[in-house]
Design an enzyme around this catalytic site. Sequence first.
Site, PDB file in Angstrom:
ATOM      1  N   THR A  45     -45.129  14.784 -38.099  1.00 21.24           N
ATOM      2  CA  THR A  45     -44.369  14.904 -39.342  1.00 21.24           C
ATOM      3  C   THR A  45     -45.085  14.102 -40.426  1.00 21.24           C
ATOM      4  OG1 THR A  45     -42.267  15.204 -38.202  1.00 21.24           O
ATOM      5  CG2 THR A  45     -42.160  14.467 -40.491  1.00 21.24           C
ATOM      6  N   LEU A  49     -41.661   7.982 -38.480  1.00 18.72           N
ATOM      7  CA  LEU A  49     -41.790   9.436 -38.558  1.00 18.72           C
ATOM      8  C   LEU A  49     -42.493   9.893 -37.291  1.00 18.72           C
ATOM      9  CD1 LEU A  49     -43.067  10.000 -42.235  1.00 18.72           C
ATOM     10  CD2 LEU A  49     -40.744  10.353 -41.374  1.00 18.72           C
ATOM     11  N   ASP A  50     -42.154  11.093 -36.827  1.00 22.97           N
ATOM     12  CA  ASP A  50     -42.868  11.648 -35.688  1.00 22.97           C
ATOM     13  C   ASP A  50     -44.349  11.781 -36.011  1.00 22.97           C
ATOM     14  OD1 ASP A  50     -40.385  11.930 -34.525  1.00 22.97           O
ATOM     15  OD2 ASP A  50     -40.202  14.055 -35.042  1.00 22.97           O
ATOM     16  N   LYS A  51     -45.167  11.763 -34.981  1.00 23.87           N
ATOM     17  CA  LYS A  51     -46.621  11.843 -35.165  1.00 23.87           C
ATOM     18  C   LYS A  51     -47.022  13.024 -36.037  1.00 23.87           C
ATOM     19  CE  LYS A  51     -50.948  12.366 -32.580  1.00 23.87           C
ATOM     20  NZ  LYS A  51     -51.579  12.484 -31.231  1.00 23.87           N
ATOM     21  N   ARG A  87     -35.472  18.063 -36.125  1.00 21.51           N
ATOM     22  CA  ARG A  87     -36.005  19.120 -35.258  1.00 21.51           C
ATOM     23  C   ARG A  87     -34.973  19.548 -34.216  1.00 21.51           C
ATOM     24  NH1 ARG A  87     -41.168  16.116 -33.197  1.00 21.51           N
ATOM     25  NH2 ARG A  87     -41.630  18.110 -32.159  1.00 21.51           N
TER      26      ARG A  87
END
Length: 317
Positions: free
Chosen positions: A138, A134-136, A234
Amino acid sequence: MDLAVPVESTAERLDLFLRTHCPQHSRSSIQALIKAGAIRVNGQKTRPAYLVQPGDEIAVELPEPEPLAARPEALPLSIAYEDDDLLVVNKAAGMTVHPAPGATEGTLVNALLHHCRDLSGINGALRPGIVHRLDKETSGLLLVAKRDAAHRALAASLQAHQIERRYAALVWGVLREENGRIEAPIGRDPKNRKKMAVVADGRAAATNFKVAERFPFTNLVKCQLETGRTHQIRVHLAHIGHPVFGDPVYGGRDQARGVRPEYRRQANWMLSLIRRQALHAQKLRFAHPTTGDMMEFTAPLPEDMQAVLEAARMESG
């Protein structure tokens, strides 16, 4: 490493030229190497601002990278489920998943190594047990493997699109459709290598979405991934003109200027309630790699996203 400036090249700063050809190094580190004399042009020491010319010979002596190792750290960790084969973690926004150059501490992997010492080693020393990322910024559910056999099985399920990953996202604007599918290839943004973009030569990517709630200038949507490209949701939502609310990278903090005047104050107030993209990995469903039983987990919206959603409901009611 030796580089020759192509004859068709136009004048470009040396540090920028090398940033393109040595993407593993930051511009600041390249500048430091130039100043230290580790990078020379036509045998001569020069400056980062030197404008490269067609035919220039650039000699680059890059130092050997220092080996990275993740070390255990006693960090807060929210575990939704754990057994001998795997963990399901509810990752907080702001936590990077695994160490990388320049960010070797405070990651989810550091926390996992403190919690348990038997993570799968398939992804190496810096990404032990990590099945997907997961993105930082998110938040939400993430799957971690403890044993190599479990990791292989889960990775195969992910590759075969047999792991269901559903996200909740607040987006700018009002979508015309109740549901839809975004299919567009994703790759590095040619204008900004730190970003991703829809590009013709990118990797295939598909995102399904369904509108869950409608408000005057935002929608709550549920997204399901078919693929798992970097920043996929995104990038895809921004591509169709509905960037994720609050997203500082893909236009999610700039949209308030385009909101109708009567809603602009509310939009700015809602933006003040969240400092990241309003994106949360809300649901995870998969077959257990050992028993074959179907496992399903949901994670409630974190406080910042809940605050924005409640503000939207209050103002719309």
